[in-house]
Design a protein around this motif. Sequence first.
Motif, mmCIF file in Angstrom:
data_model
loop_
_atom_site.group_PDB
_atom_site.id
_atom_site.type_symbol
_atom_site.label_atom_id
_atom_site.label_comp_id
_atom_site.label_asym_id
_atom_site.label_seq_id
_atom_site.Cartn_x
_atom_site.Cartn_y
_atom_site.Cartn_z
ATOM 1 N N GLU A 73 51.030 48.764 40.689
ATOM 2 C CA GLU A 73 49.958 47.959 39.681
ATOM 3 C C GLU A 73 48.941 47.647 40.269
ATOM 4 O OE1 GLU A 73 51.540 45.343 36.394
ATOM 5 O OE2 GLU A 73 49.473 44.561 36.216
ATOM 6 N N PRO A 74 49.001 46.651 41.391
ATOM 7 C CA PRO A 74 47.827 46.048 41.971
ATOM 8 C C PRO A 74 47.067 47.140 42.564
ATOM 9 C CG PRO A 74 50.011 45.417 42.988
ATOM 10 C CD PRO A 74 50.417 46.099 41.882
ATOM 11 N N ILE A 75 47.543 48.197 42.994
ATOM 12 C CA ILE A 75 46.860 49.362 43.619
ATOM 13 C C ILE A 75 46.137 50.015 42.897
ATOM 14 C CG2 ILE A 75 47.019 51.410 45.145
ATOM 15 C CD1 ILE A 75 50.052 50.661 46.063
ATOM 16 N N ALA A 76 46.658 50.455 41.265
ATOM 17 C CA ALA A 76 45.964 50.761 40.413
ATOM 18 C C ALA A 76 44.706 49.976 39.954
ATOM 19 C CB ALA A 76 46.979 51.320 39.294
ATOM 20 N N ARG A 77 45.053 48.785 39.943
ATOM 21 C CA ARG A 77 44.130 47.888 39.407
ATOM 22 C C ARG A 77 42.620 47.853 40.392
ATOM 23 N NH1 ARG A 77 44.887 44.840 35.351
ATOM 24 N NH2 ARG A 77 46.939 44.387 34.634
ATOM 25 N N LYS A 78 43.071 47.999 41.634
ATOM 26 C CA LYS A 78 41.932 47.957 42.569
ATOM 27 C C LYS A 78 41.102 49.414 42.356
ATOM 28 C CE LYS A 78 41.395 46.911 47.567
ATOM 29 N NZ LYS A 78 42.284 47.183 48.752
ATOM 30 N N LEU A 79 41.928 50.191 42.071
ATOM 31 C CA LEU A 79 41.384 51.585 41.950
ATOM 32 C C LEU A 79 40.378 51.684 40.684
ATOM 33 C CD1 LEU A 79 41.254 54.443 43.131
ATOM 34 C CD2 LEU A 79 42.973 55.078 41.602
ATOM 35 N N HIS A 80 40.825 51.391 39.532
ATOM 36 C CA HIS A 80 39.942 51.282 38.471
ATOM 37 C C HIS A 80 40.097 50.071 37.452
ATOM 38 C CE1 HIS A 80 38.554 53.273 34.620
ATOM 39 N NE2 HIS A 80 37.986 54.122 35.335
ATOM 40 N N PRO A 81 39.314 49.727 36.844
ATOM 41 C CA PRO A 81 39.284 48.520 35.876
ATOM 42 C C PRO A 81 40.481 48.587 34.582
ATOM 43 C CG PRO A 81 37.329 49.226 36.004
ATOM 44 C CD PRO A 81 37.957 50.078 36.514
ATOM 45 N N LEU A 82 41.514 47.763 34.704
ATOM 46 C CA LEU A 82 42.655 47.996 33.891
ATOM 47 C C LEU A 82 42.826 46.614 33.048
ATOM 48 C CD1 LEU A 82 45.492 49.396 35.906
ATOM 49 C CD2 LEU A 82 43.901 50.595 34.246
ATOM 50 N N GLY A 83 43.096 46.550 31.613
ATOM 51 C CA GLY A 83 43.044 45.117 31.071
ATOM 52 C C GLY A 83 44.815 44.686 31.242
ATOM 53 N N ARG A 84 44.871 43.903 30.248
ATOM 54 C CA ARG A 84 46.247 43.190 30.238
ATOM 55 C C ARG A 84 47.334 44.140 29.863
ATOM 56 N NH1 ARG A 84 45.606 38.531 25.965
ATOM 57 N NH2 ARG A 84 45.268 40.290 24.880
ATOM 58 N N ILE A 97 54.104 52.124 32.110
ATOM 59 C CA ILE A 97 53.734 50.887 31.565
ATOM 60 C C ILE A 97 52.224 51.050 30.796
ATOM 61 C CG2 ILE A 97 52.460 49.898 33.572
ATOM 62 C CD1 ILE A 97 54.823 47.538 31.562
ATOM 63 N N HIS A 98 51.822 50.413 29.850
ATOM 64 C CA HIS A 98 50.626 50.642 29.314
ATOM 65 C C HIS A 98 49.604 49.438 29.704
ATOM 66 C CE1 HIS A 98 52.724 53.474 26.831
ATOM 67 N NE2 HIS A 98 51.483 54.449 27.321
ATOM 68 N N PHE A 99 48.448 49.572 29.888
ATOM 69 C CA PHE A 99 47.278 48.405 30.031
ATOM 70 C C PHE A 99 46.239 48.597 28.906
ATOM 71 C CE2 PHE A 99 49.114 49.531 34.309
ATOM 72 C CZ PHE A 99 49.619 48.491 34.563
ATOM 73 N N GLU A 100 45.773 47.525 28.296
ATOM 74 C CA GLU A 100 44.750 47.623 27.743
ATOM 75 C C GLU A 100 43.528 48.240 28.469
ATOM 76 O OE1 GLU A 100 44.069 43.585 26.168
ATOM 77 O OE2 GLU A 100 45.837 43.679 24.826
ATOM 78 N N PRO A 101 42.616 48.906 27.579
ATOM 79 C CA PRO A 101 41.491 49.567 28.281
ATOM 80 C C PRO A 101 40.577 48.496 28.515
ATOM 81 C CG PRO A 101 41.775 50.808 26.447
ATOM 82 C CD PRO A 101 42.707 49.822 26.368
ATOM 83 N N VAL A 102 39.590 48.418 29.369
ATOM 84 C CA VAL A 102 38.424 47.402 29.792
ATOM 85 C C VAL A 102 37.358 47.745 28.674
ATOM 86 C CG1 VAL A 102 37.008 46.417 31.279
ATOM 87 C CG2 VAL A 102 39.532 46.761 31.842
ATOM 88 N N PRO A 103 36.904 47.056 27.979
ATOM 89 C CA PRO A 103 35.633 47.578 27.186
ATOM 90 C C PRO A 103 34.469 47.791 28.082
ATOM 91 C CG PRO A 103 36.419 45.446 26.419
ATOM 92 C CD PRO A 103 37.239 45.714 27.393
ATOM 93 N N ASP A 104 33.939 48.953 28.060
ATOM 94 C CA ASP A 104 32.468 49.322 29.056
ATOM 95 C C ASP A 104 32.960 49.860 30.157
ATOM 96 O OD1 ASP A 104 30.875 48.155 27.057
ATOM 97 O OD2 ASP A 104 30.874 46.366 27.957
#
Length: 415
Positions: free
Chosen positions: A332-343, A278-285
């Motif tokens: 997905e929740p584990i990855a979100r905790k590890l690194h900023p991920l967008g929608r 699955i892809h996530f939008e990168p978080v600006p900055d």
Amino acid sequence: MKKAEVLVLGAGIVGVSTALELQKRGIGTILIDRNTPGLGASFGNSGVIQREAVLPYAMPRNIITLLKTFAGQSTAARLHLPSMPAMLPFLIRYWWHSSKTRHHALATPYASLIERCIISYERAMEGTDARELLSPDGILSGFRSQRAFNAARREADLMAERFNLPLTHLEGTEAIRQVLPHIAPEFCAATQYYQSVIVSDPHALLMKLFKKFKKLGGQFVSADAMTLVQTGEGYTVSSDSGPLQGTHVVNALGAHAALLTAKFGLKLPMGLKRGYHIHFEPVPDAPLTATLADEANGYVLTPKAAGIRLTTGAEFASLTTPPSPIQIEQTEPIARKLHPLGRRVETTPWMGIRPCMPDMMPVIGEMPRQKNHWCAFGHGHQGLTLGPVTADIIADAIEGKSPKLALEPFAPGRF
Ligand SMILES: Cc1cc2nc3c(=O)[nH]c(=O)nc-3n(C[C@H](O)[C@H](O)[C@H](O)COP(=O)(O)OP(=O)(O)OC[C@H]3O[C@@H](n4cnc5c(N)ncnc54)[C@H](O)[C@@H]3O)c2cc1C
């Protein structure tokens, strides 16, 4: 009727690379797939040309990990229980080959393939603009416990010494942040491998190789490879536009390859490890500045043209089992905790199937008692890496040249 010297069955990265290599050598080739090229496992993998992967992917034999997997509590590996009886012959042999001594012995034949991956890609990409999709960024393996890191470190150092692989161990968050500035303090350590090459879009890479194949006069025909029959001196596949005939045939059908070998009398204990992305939008900055494997949870996060791609570990399931992207939901929740991920970019995860052999070696060579019928499949976790390497081996064999490496460990008749 269309005729060519070789029919290549399956237009994944292995089939396309093989068809291109043959056509480059002036050997007329028809590439056959029931879909448009590159829609199998080669479409959506993690896109890492894994120069560091001199050890193939073994089954963990640690009892706690095995119990967690059987209890459905592992995010790295998942068993579809109704598929297990049919997959048992594979699983038992895979477990046997995964003992530390046997696994480490496999590094010698496996490295003889892996060490050719970069040079083979260089050759395959000649005369294309595919290089623009590649970056020599390497890959980072992250560990959540000191114990897991220490064990992995011993193995990595052993392989680095045996096969001259450059790597660095990064201990503590600050060291890891030199490479990934926006990572949360979840990993106690990581190992950075420098030689792996990251592909921003593996499907686009395949299509560039396919375009070159066509430019060199190669033909692509949509047909069902399972219609293959032996006819006189050669082989024939039926298609809507009439029979397709070749003196040689190459089975590069990925996860479906063993169905065809069985039709020709060779039953193979292939195991299927499905994976999702699955892809996530990168978080600006807060860009993801490197490809990252979370070893405890079996997923990879990697920057791709379509966004930040999360690819999952293995789901053992039969060919007919409907997709069940539970590992995406778990990781997905584990990855979100590890690194900023967008929608999320897509709503439905993509699924691909890794074709795996129990001894972790691919199947490359001539079918027993089937002259000019070649096998090129079973590359498991490293099919993208080994596509052009396999192509070179098969093309040499078809030309009757002496092999550049010992091929016995990959022989189709070894099981
Ligand atoms: C989540 C995930 C991540 C991965 N990450 C990596 C990575 O980073 N690096 C790496 O090296 N490898 C990776 N892999 C493994 C890699 O993707 C596979 O090993 C590789 O794509 C296999 O290529 P293939 O050409 O053998 O098979 P495929 O790409 O599956 O191609 C087989 C083709 O055969 C065709 N076919 C099947 N049956 C028939 C039929 N009856 N008639 C006609 N055509 C047929 C299919 O349509 C398909 O196009 C990953 C795999 C997954 C699932």
